[in-house]
Scaffold this motif. Structure first.
Motif, PDB file in Angstrom:
ATOM      1  N   GLN A   1       1.296   2.323  14.511  1.00  0.00           N
ATOM      2  CA  GLN A   1       1.487   1.500  13.304  1.00  0.00           C
ATOM      3  C   GLN A   1       0.464   1.812  12.211  1.00  0.00           C
TER       4      GLN A   1
ATOM      5  N   THR B   1      -0.630   0.353   7.920  1.00  0.00           N
ATOM      6  CA  THR B   1      -0.367  -0.572   6.813  1.00  0.00           C
ATOM      7  C   THR B   1       0.581   0.082   5.810  1.00  0.00           C
ATOM      8  N   GLY B   2       1.603  -0.651   5.411  1.00  0.00           N
ATOM      9  CA  GLY B   2       2.591  -0.126   4.462  1.00  0.00           C
ATOM     10  C   GLY B   2       3.776   0.536   5.143  1.00  0.00           C
TER      11      GLY B   2
ATOM     12  N   GLU C   1       2.656  -5.150   3.479  1.00  0.00           N
ATOM     13  CA  GLU C   1       1.468  -5.597   2.739  1.00  0.00           C
ATOM     14  C   GLU C   1       0.362  -6.170   3.616  1.00  0.00           C
ATOM     15  N   GLY C   2       0.612  -6.309   4.912  1.00  0.00           N
ATOM     16  CA  GLY C   2      -0.356  -6.951   5.794  1.00  0.00           C
ATOM     17  C   GLY C   2      -1.559  -6.072   6.101  1.00  0.00           C
ATOM     18  N   THR C   3      -2.590  -6.694   6.661  1.00  0.00           N
ATOM     19  CA  THR C   3      -3.796  -5.950   7.039  1.00  0.00           C
ATOM     20  C   THR C   3      -3.564  -5.200   8.355  1.00  0.00           C
ATOM     21  N   ALA C   4      -4.421  -4.251   8.631  1.00  0.00           N
ATOM     22  CA  ALA C   4      -4.356  -3.508   9.892  1.00  0.00           C
ATOM     23  C   ALA C   4      -4.530  -4.473  11.063  1.00  0.00           C
TER      24      ALA C   4
ATOM     25  N   LEU D   1      -1.318  -6.333  11.742  1.00  0.00           N
ATOM     26  CA  LEU D   1      -0.341  -5.411  12.353  1.00  0.00           C
ATOM     27  C   LEU D   1      -0.629  -5.149  13.828  1.00  0.00           C
TER      28      LEU D   1
ATOM     29  N   THR E   1       3.278  -5.734  16.280  1.00  0.00           N
ATOM     30  CA  THR E   1       3.209  -4.272  16.437  1.00  0.00           C
ATOM     31  C   THR E   1       4.482  -3.690  17.023  1.00  0.00           C
TER      32      THR E   1
END
Length: 293
Positions: free
Chosen positions: A12, A14-15, A48-51, A54, A60
């Motif tokens: 995974q 970000t984006g 748009e979420g943070t690592a 995710l 995930t």
């Protein structure tokens, strides 16, 4: 022959999936359908979420599944696999890609799998470790000799095997493996002992969900983690999938068998390019590439 391969947890970023969403009406429809099925806006976290957000297992696993499956669906007529395989979670993506599971059923199973695994992790502290630079047979022998529960979990490529089990047993095994000449034996930042007997509660929960899901005849063979051989019978696929959470991922053996059965080009479908690297280490002559919209 073209083999399409699908990544598992850890790929995974970000984006992920945003490009698909913005460039394909089909992808948009499928992502919105996923939001509805899951009961939360997974697209917000993916795009748009943070690592950190995710990394939650319940996010995930569906996120990687969605990226892989929706990418495969947007390829249209160019998506023509002669065979498929997926690494752990990726096996569910592969089963949607070859027509064994519907998109909806695949997503529901992946969501249930993630939640069941999370519960199993919380019930008993456990972990995994990557072992580099030793033959599989030596790692297997040391696991068997180590006090406590520790087993081979992911046969990723020659010289790279991930072990799984109780925290103390993993720590003892890592010391023994280093003493035996391992280049590295490092504990991984994961929440539990995936692909080990400690996942039995999750396996039972997922098996019940799999039992109640329709599996269709696939349009091409899948090489499953549990057996590493081609499978085309829907009932056999179902049975193997039920065993997957507590059995090792035979990735090295799967790729070797695919090559023996005629695979020359491996296309990775989904986030990242980890599997292409593993394929090259398993069979240097193989051609690899990433699927693109």
């Amino acid at each position: 022959m073209n083999a399409y391969i699908f990544p598992g947890q850890g790929a995974q970023f970000t984006g992920m999936g945003l490009y698909l969403y913005e460039n394909s009406h089909l992808a948009q429809d499928l992502f919105e359908k996923a939001n509805s099925i899951l009961g939360f806006h997974i697209t917000d976290i993916m795009f748009e979420g943070t690592a950190e957000a995710l990394k939650e297992t319940k996010v995930t696993q569906p996120a990687i599944f969605l990226h892989s499956v929706i990418l495969a669906k947007t390829l249209g007529g160019t998506f023509m696999p002669d065979m498929v395989a997926g690494h752990s979670l990726g096996e569910f993506s592969a089963l949607v890609a070859n027509g064994t599971l519907t998109f909806e059923d695949g997503l529901k199973l992946v969501s249930q799998r993630a939640q069941a695994m999370q519960k199993a992790c919380e019930a008993q502290p456990s972990t995994m470790a990557a072992v580099l630079g030793l033959e599989d047979a030596i790692v297997e022998k040391i696991c068997a000799q180590t006090e406590g529960l520790v087993v081979p979990a992911n046969y990723n490529c020659p010289g790279q095997l991930v072990i799984s089990g109780e925290v103390a047993a993993i720590e003892r095994a890592c010391e023994a493996l280093k003493n035996a000449g391992a280049r590295r034996a490092m504990i991984l930042p994961v929440g539990g002992a995936f692909h080990s007997p400690l996942m039995e509660p999750a396996r039972e929960e997922l098996a019940a969900a799999i039992e109640n899901t329709t599996f269709s005849k696939p349009n091409c063979p899948i090489y499953q983690n549990v057996t590493a051989y081609e499978v085309t019978d829907a009932n056999s696929i179902k049975k193997n999938l039920m065993s997957q959470l507590t059995a090792p991922v035979k990735w090295t053996q799967s790729i070797q068998q695919m090559v023996a059965d005629g695979a020359t080009h491996f296309v990775e479908v989904g986030p990242g390019n980890v599997l292409q690297g593993l394929v090259k280490k398993i069979h240097k002559a193989a051609e690899t590439s990433s699927a693109n919209l």
